[in-house]
Enzyme design. Structure first.
Site, PDB file in Angstrom:
ATOM      1  N   GLU A   1       0.826  -1.212   0.000  1.00  0.00           N
ATOM      2  CA  GLU A   1       0.000   0.000   0.000  1.00  0.00           C
ATOM      3  C   GLU A   1       0.860   1.262   0.000  1.00  0.00           C
ATOM      4  OE1 GLU A   1      -2.919  -0.187   3.145  1.00  0.00           O
ATOM      5  OE2 GLU A   1      -3.873  -1.938   2.268  1.00  0.00           O
TER       6      GLU A   1
ATOM      7  N   GLU B   1      -4.051  -8.957   0.586  1.00  0.00           N
ATOM      8  CA  GLU B   1      -4.452  -8.705   1.977  1.00  0.00           C
ATOM      9  C   GLU B   1      -5.971  -8.686   2.002  1.00  0.00           C
ATOM     10  OE1 GLU B   1      -1.890  -5.774   3.987  1.00  0.00           O
ATOM     11  OE2 GLU B   1      -3.718  -5.171   5.031  1.00  0.00           O
TER      12      GLU B   1
HETATM   13  C1  GAL Z   1      -4.005  -2.459   5.556  1.00  0.00           C
HETATM   14  C2  GAL Z   1      -2.513  -2.404   5.836  1.00  0.00           C
HETATM   15  C3  GAL Z   1      -2.141  -3.225   7.044  1.00  0.00           C
HETATM   16  C4  GAL Z   1      -3.074  -2.924   8.167  1.00  0.00           C
HETATM   17  C5  GAL Z   1      -4.478  -3.224   7.728  1.00  0.00           C
HETATM   18  C6  GAL Z   1      -5.509  -3.052   8.800  1.00  0.00           C
HETATM   19  O1  GAL Z   1      -4.440  -1.414   4.794  1.00  0.00           O
HETATM   20  O2  GAL Z   1      -1.799  -2.885   4.737  1.00  0.00           O
HETATM   21  O3  GAL Z   1      -0.824  -2.942   7.419  1.00  0.00           O
HETATM   22  O4  GAL Z   1      -2.937  -1.581   8.500  1.00  0.00           O
HETATM   23  O5  GAL Z   1      -4.806  -2.363   6.677  1.00  0.00           O
HETATM   24  O6  GAL Z   1      -6.803  -3.275   8.279  1.00  0.00           O
END
Ligand code: GAL
Length: 771
Positions: free
Chosen positions: A387, A463
């Site tokens: 991100e 993710e």
């Molecule tokens: C994502 C990020 C992670 C964590 C997660 C929490 O956007 O890559 O590191 O912050 O959100 O939902």
């Protein structure tokens, strides 16, 4: 620890610690530590807000010094010495005998220095390491100190260069595998001999090479009837690589590797040894809960064992270079690995983050990551970033290409991904199109469009989910919520609460089940971690995450069984929630969910049927993956679920009971025999039970621990993200009826006994063996 600038030349008066070490994990927790006032774009904040606990509220900021005296008897004329760190948090400045030998700023990088010119032969030397963590340099708890292994490596002048030997298996058939070995050497070596040792320890092939091209040498060795490395059978080979000058053996390396083919195909994704393999993965931060960032192999192995039981086949090291021991364990346990590097490139997320280092250090950090890990068969993909705000704009596209090219140069065999959250931007500017593996973080509603617009022919859920819950805590009414908060700073374990940017597990399952081109997922996260207490970022004392499928102590939350019911295709899953201790809710609607590998089940409350539920595509996404009885009225007693096969016949059953008053404690060790090496750990789960041995799911007694015999009390953790009790002190309140005590072996064999006491409770004891 001190803030002084001089490395000093003595160790007198210094606290003695063991490395790996995390200077901040003993706390105390403090709201003001690294309090960040920030607008987090990724979290869709509309204005800057105060975030307490973002980096765990533990004292990791500031300067720390480590010193050690040592002798290196093997360091003789004609030899060189390297000092290698697997990671030091952070901004390491390394001194030998008062002279600076090197500097490495990124706290997660593996790095080494040649210290030959600084060492005294045959005398005592002093190593001093200065570390410094700045405020606002992380989005989670980074740990502090020399939290990974440090080694002095003595080599001959004639030797293999560090991390230069690269083993690949470009051709594999049932009859033979081509094992290609490339290396770089220093000095006047005349030939190189390699023996290939099969998983049973037998030498199955060998080759001698005299051809040398500058500093490079290469071999191609035929291994007959190769046993492949895979997730079911992770067969491991070893290469014993010897370097000679004339008759004299000058260097020897043992390198473990696997014979496996990794390809990525349109519409399919990962094809491992010819079989389409979807990623059933989790993201993991590097902290080990109550142990902090200090690496411990037993703790890592326990995490992976828990994940394997859930059916996990892959891990992503969010968002940095992992502990090397973790990758070794994944080789041994058959877990695929996505090794990540950065959470920032040139554009900041946090003021003092990697953005300050990117231009000067990114290439060096990537080179060391790839060279150190590229012989691991578990590693099937690299990630150059998570991100990164550089997703916006043309500069970012150039950076993506530049980094990806470095990965390819160092390892032409594996693709590179980036976890992308700015999906509209990366569809527009080419960022997503040039990335080998388009990884989307969340944004399931854009999967379709991204698949259409990107050329690769598949999408990875790099993710997913970011569903939040607190173990054993349930909230009513039971509904789907975005960014829901409660006065007790907990999230509901009905698993229906997500964040503004994220979603529920079922949303991901639907995409993976309905579209082959969705090649799997990495759930955020396998375990809770210190820091990032979303959705309670401003709510002190929240200081650790709610995202974990298991809590900070490693205890499974209900969600564990939802993933297990889908991912673990070998073992039965039949799990009921919530617990059944709802004094005061008599007659009130108390929905019951069952997470199960069966399609259908009947529920009974005190013998009265609540009807049969069957997984179905015809209602909501949740109805497809969970069995839900939404209208159950609470009455104390027994909740029983009977799973039914496709002919409606009972095949399995499970009960949950209302417990009486807390009476005693039940202790269960994850391992009852550990190794007497002063490192190994046993994790003993303590559960509060009533007189009949029924679990008291809401009990929170203060418990006290005493360890005697051949081990020590190490830490305790109850998984409560709002607890400010310290992990290293032998007392803690149970949370939702449970906690986990970690006991460490000493270097002598014998029995280790843990005694647990609580006011008004029968004292419990458990003995394990250390040998
Ligand atoms: C994502 C990020 C992670 C964590 C997660 C929490 O956007 O890559 O590191 O912050 O959100 O939902």
């Amino acid at each position: 620890m001190d803030g002084g600038e001089a490395p000093g030349l003595s160790v007198k008066g210094w606290e003695t610690v063991d490395v790996p070490h995390d200077w901040a994990i003993k706390g105390p927790f403090d709201k003001d530590i690294d309090k960040q006032v920030v607008q987090v774009v990724q979290d869709m904040d509309e204005a800057p807000r105060e975030r307490t606990g973002r980096t765990g509220a533990l004292p990791h900021i500031g300067v720390g010094w480590y010193r050690k005296t040592f002798e290196v008897p093997a360091f003789q004329p004609g030899k060189k010495a390297l000092l290698a760190f697997d990671g030091a948090m952070s901004d390491a400045r390394v001194y030998i005998n008062g002279e600076e030998v090197g500097h490495w700023p990124y706290g997660y990088s593996y790095f080494y220095f040649d210290i030959s010119d600084y060492l005294k032969q045959g005398e005592e030397n002093l190593l001093a390491v200065r570390l410094e963590n700045l405020p606002s340099s992380s989005r989670w708890y980074p740990g502090a100190g020399i939290y990974r292994k440090v080694q002095v490596i003595v080599k001959d002048e004639v030797s293999f260069n560090k991390w230069a030997t690269f083993i690949t298996t470009p051709f594999i058939s049932d009859e033979v595998a081509q094992v290609n070995i490339q290396t770089e050497i220093s000095g006047a070596a005349t030939h190189m001999v390699t023996e290939i040792i099969d998983p049973s320890g037998k030498v199955v092939a060998a080759e001698t090479t005299t051809d040398r091209f500058g500093s490079k040498m290469e071999q191609n060795i035929a291994v007959p009837q190769p046993q492949l490395w895979g997730t079911e059978h992770p067969h491991l080979y070893q290469a014993r690589v010897l370097l000679y000058e004339g008759d004299e053996l000058k260097d020897e390396e043992f390198i473990r590797f696997g014979i496996r083919s990794v390809e990525y195909e349109r519409g399919k994704g990962l094809v491992l040894n010819g079989e389409v393999t979807k990623f059933k993965g989790v993201c993991l931060h590097h902290d080990l809960g109550p142990l902090g960032a200090a690496v411990n192999v037993a703790a890592l192995r326990r995490q992976l064992t828990i994940l394997k039981d859930m059916g996990v086949n892959a891990v992503r090291s969010a968002h940095n270079m992992p502990a090397r021991e973790q990758v070794e364990l994944c080789d041994e346990m058959g877990i695929l690995y996505l090794a990540e590097s950065f959470d920032e490139w040139a554009k900041p997320k946090v003021k003092n983050g990697y953005n300050r280092l990117f231009e000067e250090w990114a290439e060096k950090d990537v080179v060391n990551l790839v060279r150190a890990l590229r012989n691991h068969p578990s590693v099937v993909m690299w990630s150059s970033g998570n991100e990164v705000p550089d997703q916006w704009g043309n500069e970012g596209v150039k950076r993506a290409k530049w980094l990806q090219d470095i990965f390819h140069r160092e390892d032409p065999t594996r693709p590179v991904t980036v976890g992308m959250d700015q999906v509209a931007a990366v569809m527009e500017n080419g960022f997503g199109a040039i990335t080998d593996i388009p990884g989307l973080n969340y944004r399931v509603h854009l999967y379709d469009e991204a698949y259409d617009r990107f050329p690769q022919g598949f999408i990875l859920g790099s993710e997913t989910a970011s569903t939040v819950s607190s173990r054993g805590i349930y909230k009513f009414p039971v509904e789907i919520y975005s960014h829901k908060t409660y006065n007790d700073f907990h999230s509901s374990s009905y698993d229906l609460e997500y964040c503004r940017w994220s979603n529920l597990p079922d949303d991901d399952f639907v995409w993976q089940d309905d579209y082959d081109w969705v090649i799997g997922e990495f759930v955020w996260t396998g375990f809770d971690y210190l820091g990032e207490p979303t959705p309670y970022n401003e709510a002190w004392p929240s200081r650790s995450s709610y995202f974990g499928i298991s809590d900070l102590a490693g205890l499974p939350k209900d969600r564990f069984y939802l993933y297990r019911s889908r991912w673990n295709t070998k073992d039965e899953t039949l799990h009921i929630l919530p617990h059944w201790n709802w004094e005061g809710r008599e007659g009130e609607t108390t929905p019951v969910f069952v997470y199960t590998s069966y399609n259908s089940a009947e529920l009974f409350v005190n013998g009265k049927s609540q009807g049969i539920q069957t997984k179905t595509k015809d209602k909501t996404k949740q109805h497809r993956y969970r069995l839900m009885w939404m209208d159950v009225q609470y009455e104390p007693g027994t909740l029983k679920v009977v799973a039914l096969d496709d002919d409606g016949q009972p095949v399995a059953e499970k009960e949950v009971h209302t417990a009486g008053a807390p009476y005693g404690l039940e202790l269960v060790a994850d391992r009852s025999v550990i190794t007497a090496d002063g490192q190994d750990l046993s994790y003993i789960t303590v559960s509060v039970v009533d007189k009949e041995g029924r679990f008291c799911a809401t009990a929170t007694p203060q418990l006290d621990f005493k360890v005697t015999g051949a081990g020590d009390f190490k830490v305790v953790c109850n998984g409560d993200p709002t607890s400010l009790e310290l992990f290293h002190l032998p007392t803690m309140k149970a949370f939702s009826g449970q906690l986990v005590v970690t006991v460490q072996s000493q270097k002598k064999a014998g029995d280790i006994t843990l005694q647990v006491k609580g006011k008004g409770l029968k004292t419990a004891k458990m003995t394990i063996k250390s040998e």
